[in-house]
Design an enzyme around this catalytic site. Structure first.
Site, PDB file in Angstrom:
ATOM      1  N   TYR A 124      -0.730  -0.171 -12.303  1.00  0.00           N
ATOM      2  CA  TYR A 124       0.026   0.997 -11.622  1.00  0.00           C
ATOM      3  C   TYR A 124      -0.316   2.338 -12.472  1.00  0.00           C
ATOM      4  O   TYR A 124      -0.096   3.375 -11.998  1.00  0.00           O
ATOM      5  CB  TYR A 124       1.615   0.866 -11.747  1.00  0.00           C
ATOM      6  CG  TYR A 124       2.058  -0.114 -10.414  1.00  0.00           C
ATOM      7  CD1 TYR A 124       1.048  -0.708  -9.771  1.00  0.00           C
ATOM      8  CD2 TYR A 124       3.207  -0.450 -10.485  1.00  0.00           C
ATOM      9  CE1 TYR A 124       1.574  -1.699  -8.832  1.00  0.00           C
ATOM     10  CE2 TYR A 124       3.752  -1.386  -9.617  1.00  0.00           C
ATOM     11  CZ  TYR A 124       2.904  -2.117  -8.597  1.00  0.00           C
ATOM     12  OH  TYR A 124       3.162  -2.967  -7.780  1.00  0.00           O
ATOM     13  N   LYS A 151      -2.806 -14.495 -13.657  1.00  0.00           N
ATOM     14  CA  LYS A 151      -4.044 -15.019 -12.889  1.00  0.00           C
ATOM     15  C   LYS A 151      -5.149 -15.091 -13.680  1.00  0.00           C
ATOM     16  O   LYS A 151      -6.231 -14.662 -13.392  1.00  0.00           O
ATOM     17  CB  LYS A 151      -4.046 -13.612 -11.503  1.00  0.00           C
ATOM     18  CG  LYS A 151      -4.885 -14.167 -10.517  1.00  0.00           C
ATOM     19  CD  LYS A 151      -4.517 -15.319  -9.670  1.00  0.00           C
ATOM     20  CE  LYS A 151      -5.208 -15.494  -8.558  1.00  0.00           C
ATOM     21  NZ  LYS A 151      -4.889 -16.936  -7.680  1.00  0.00           N
ATOM     22  N   ASP A 201       0.288 -16.804  -7.391  1.00  0.00           N
ATOM     23  CA  ASP A 201       0.297 -17.527  -6.100  1.00  0.00           C
ATOM     24  C   ASP A 201       0.983 -18.497  -6.187  1.00  0.00           C
ATOM     25  O   ASP A 201       1.903 -18.809  -5.295  1.00  0.00           O
ATOM     26  CB  ASP A 201      -1.197 -17.567  -5.608  1.00  0.00           C
ATOM     27  CG  ASP A 201      -2.208 -18.268  -6.515  1.00  0.00           C
ATOM     28  OD1 ASP A 201      -1.914 -18.279  -7.727  1.00  0.00           O
ATOM     29  OD2 ASP A 201      -3.116 -18.513  -6.067  1.00  0.00           O
ATOM     30  N   ASP A 260       6.687  -6.634  -9.710  1.00  0.00           N
ATOM     31  CA  ASP A 260       7.318  -5.905  -8.662  1.00  0.00           C
ATOM     32  C   ASP A 260       7.572  -6.682  -7.624  1.00  0.00           C
ATOM     33  O   ASP A 260       8.726  -6.963  -6.738  1.00  0.00           O
ATOM     34  CB  ASP A 260       6.309  -4.730  -8.438  1.00  0.00           C
ATOM     35  CG  ASP A 260       6.619  -3.858  -7.503  1.00  0.00           C
ATOM     36  OD1 ASP A 260       7.797  -3.702  -7.175  1.00  0.00           O
ATOM     37  OD2 ASP A 260       5.983  -2.815  -7.082  1.00  0.00           O
ATOM     38  N   ASP A 287      11.435  -8.805  -6.352  1.00  0.00           N
ATOM     39  CA  ASP A 287      11.803  -8.708  -4.938  1.00  0.00           C
ATOM     40  C   ASP A 287      12.120  -9.836  -4.107  1.00  0.00           C
ATOM     41  O   ASP A 287      13.122 -10.113  -3.449  1.00  0.00           O
ATOM     42  CB  ASP A 287      10.882  -7.713  -4.126  1.00  0.00           C
ATOM     43  CG  ASP A 287      11.167  -6.214  -4.178  1.00  0.00           C
ATOM     44  OD1 ASP A 287      12.054  -5.882  -5.210  1.00  0.00           O
ATOM     45  OD2 ASP A 287      11.053  -5.319  -3.393  1.00  0.00           O
TER      46      ASP A 287
END
Ligand code: NAD
Length: 358
Positions: free
Chosen positions: A141, A192, A224, A248, A252
Site C-alpha cells: 500500500y 506467500k 491462500d 486487510d 475482514d
C-alpha cells in the site's frame, strides 16, 4: 498518573456510539477504577464542515499529546463529491500516518450468545476468539515505485511494489508475540513465501524474532490456505500476524465469521504504545440519527484502549464482562436481534452496559 484521552466522534453514527462509550468511561472514572482526562476534537466530514479540513492541525496535535484516541467513524455521501484530499477518510489516514500507527489489532470474537448471527454453523464459530495483527504502515500500500504509466505503444502499465525492511517485520512480529504471551501463546505468521521473496524474508525474520519468545508456538501459513482455514476451522487460530494487504483482507474475512459488524473493536498502535481505538464499522449513514446503532463495538474499543494504552486491564475486563452480561440478559440492538430477545436502541444498550459494570 492521569492519562489523556482524545475523543473524535466524527460523522454519521459516530457521535451516537461515542456518547455511549463516554458513559462507560465516565462510570469507571466516577467509581475510581480509572484516572483519565478527556478532551474532544473534530475529524472527518464534521471537521471539513467546520473548518474546511478533515484533519485540522489542532486535532493531530491534540492526538499526539494524548495517550490514546477514541474514534467513532468518518465519512458519508454528503462528502463524496469532494476532492480526495478533503474527504473525511483523509482525516483517518492522516491520523494513522501522523501518529505512526504501524500495528493494527483486529480481534474477531464471537460471543456464544450471538453464535446464530454467523453465516457459518454455530459449532464452527461459537466461542471464536482470534486476534489478527496487521502491519499498517508498510507493504504494497505504500511501496515505491507505484502508479500507472502509458508505454510508447499507447498501452498503460500499472505498478505497485511490495516492500518491507527487516526492522518493520521484526517490530510487528514483536507486537504479535507480546499479545500472544497474554493469550494462548500461539502465533500463525501468514505470508506467500513460496512466490514472493519479500515474504520469504518476512518468514525468516519471524523465525529469528521468535527466538526471543521461547514459549510461543510459531507456525506459518500461505495466505491462500489461511483464507481457506479461516472459514473451514477458524478456532485453530489464536494470534495471526501478517502484511498490510493480507491483513486487510483476512481481518475482514475473520470479522464476518462473527456476522455482527456492530460488535467488533479495533486498535492501531505505535512504537510507544500510543493508540487509536475505533469500531471496525463505518459511519452507517443509512441509520445515522435514528438511535438504533449498536454501540458495543465502540464500548469494546474502550476496553482495548484501557488494556493496550492506559494500563488498566482490570477495568478492560469489567467492560468486556458487562457486555457479555447484557447479551445474557437478552438485550439486542437491531443488527444482532433474534427471536425471543428484547430489542433496544443505542442509548438503552449503553445504559445497560453501565448498569452491568457494577
Ligand atoms: P458501514 O460499516 O458504515 O455500514 C455497513 C452496514 O452495516 C450498513 O448497513 C450499516 O447500517 C451497518 N452498520 C454499521 N455499523 C453499525 C452499527 N454500529 N450498528 C448497526 N448497524 C451498523 O459501511 P459503508 O456503508 O460501506 O460505509 C459508510 C461510510 O463509512 C462511508 O463513507 C465509508 O467511507 C465510511 N467508513 C468509515 C470507516 C471508518 O471511519 N473507520 C470504516 C469503513 C467505512
Amino acid at each position: 498518573m492521569s492519562k489523556k484521552i482524545l475523543v473524535v466522534a466524527g460523522d454519521g453514527i459516530g457521535p451516537e456510539i461515542v456518547a455511549e462509550a463516554m458513559k462507560v468511561l465516565q462510570a469507571l472514572q466516577a467509581d475510581g477504577s480509572i484516572d483519565v482526562s478527556i478532551e474532544d476534537a473534530l475529524i472527518g466530514g464534521a471537521a471539513y464542515d467546520a473548518v474546511g479540513d478533515p484533519l485540522p492541525a489542532e486535532t493531530l496535535e491534540a492526538a499526539k499529546a494524548s495517550d490514546a484516541v477514541l474514534l467513532g467513524a468518518v465519512g458519508g455521501p454528503k462528502w463524496e463529491p469532494l476532492h480526495i484530499s478533503k474527504r473525511p477518510e483523509k482525516g483517518l489516514l492522516g491520523m494513522r500516518a501522523g501518529l505512526g500507527l504501524f500495528a493494527n489489532l483486529r480481534p474477531a470474537i464471537l460471543y456464544p450468545q450471538l453464535a446464530d448471527a454467523s453465516t457459518l454453523k454455530a459449532d464452527v464459530v461459537s466461542g471464536l476468539d482470534i486476534m489478527i495483527v496487521r502491519e499498517l504502515t508498510g507493504g504494497i500500500y505504500f511501496g515505491q515505485p507505484r502508479g500507472v504509466e502509458t508505454l510508447p505503444s499507447g498501452e498503460r502499465k500499472g505498478v505497485n511494489t511490495l516492500v518491507y525492511t527487516e526492522s518493520e517485520v521484526e517490530r510487528i512480529c514483536r507486537v504479535a508475540f507480546d499479545i500472544a504471551m497474554k493469550r494462548g501463546k500461539k502465533v500463525c505468521s501468514v505470508d506467500k513465501a513460496n512466490v514472493l521473496e519479500c515474504t520469504e524474508m518476512w518468514r525468516e525474520v519471524a523465525v529469528k524474532t521468535a527466538a526471543d519468545y521461547p514459549e510461543i508456538d510459531l507456525s506459518h501459513m500461505y495466505v491462500d490456505n489461511a483464507a481457506m482455514q479461516l472459514v473451514r476451522a477458524p478456532k485453530q487460530f489464536d494470534v495471526m500476524v501478517t502484511t498490510n494487504m493480507f491483513g486487510d483482507i483476512l481481518s475482514d474475512c475473520a470479522a464476518m465469521l462473527t456476522g455482527s459488524i456492530g460488535m467488533l473493536p479495533s486498535a492501531s498502535l505505535n512504537a510507544d504504545g500510543q493508540g487509536m481505538y475505533e469500531p471496525i464499522h463505518g459511519s452507517a449513514p443509512d441509520i445515522a440519527g435514528k438511535g438504533v446503532a449498536n454501540p458495543l463495538a465502540t464500548i469494546l474499543s474502550v476496553a482495548m484502549m484501557l488494556r493496550y494504552s492506559l494500563d488498566a486491564p482490570a477495568a478492560a475486563d469489567r467492560i468486556e464482562k458487562a457486555v457479555s452480561q447484557v447479551l445474557d440478559q437478552g438485550l439486542r440492538t437491531a443488527d444482532i436481534m433474534s427471536e425471543g430477545m428484547r430489542q433496544v436502541g443505542t442509548a438503552e444498550m449503553g445504559d445497560a452496559v453501565v448498569a452491568a459494570l457494577s
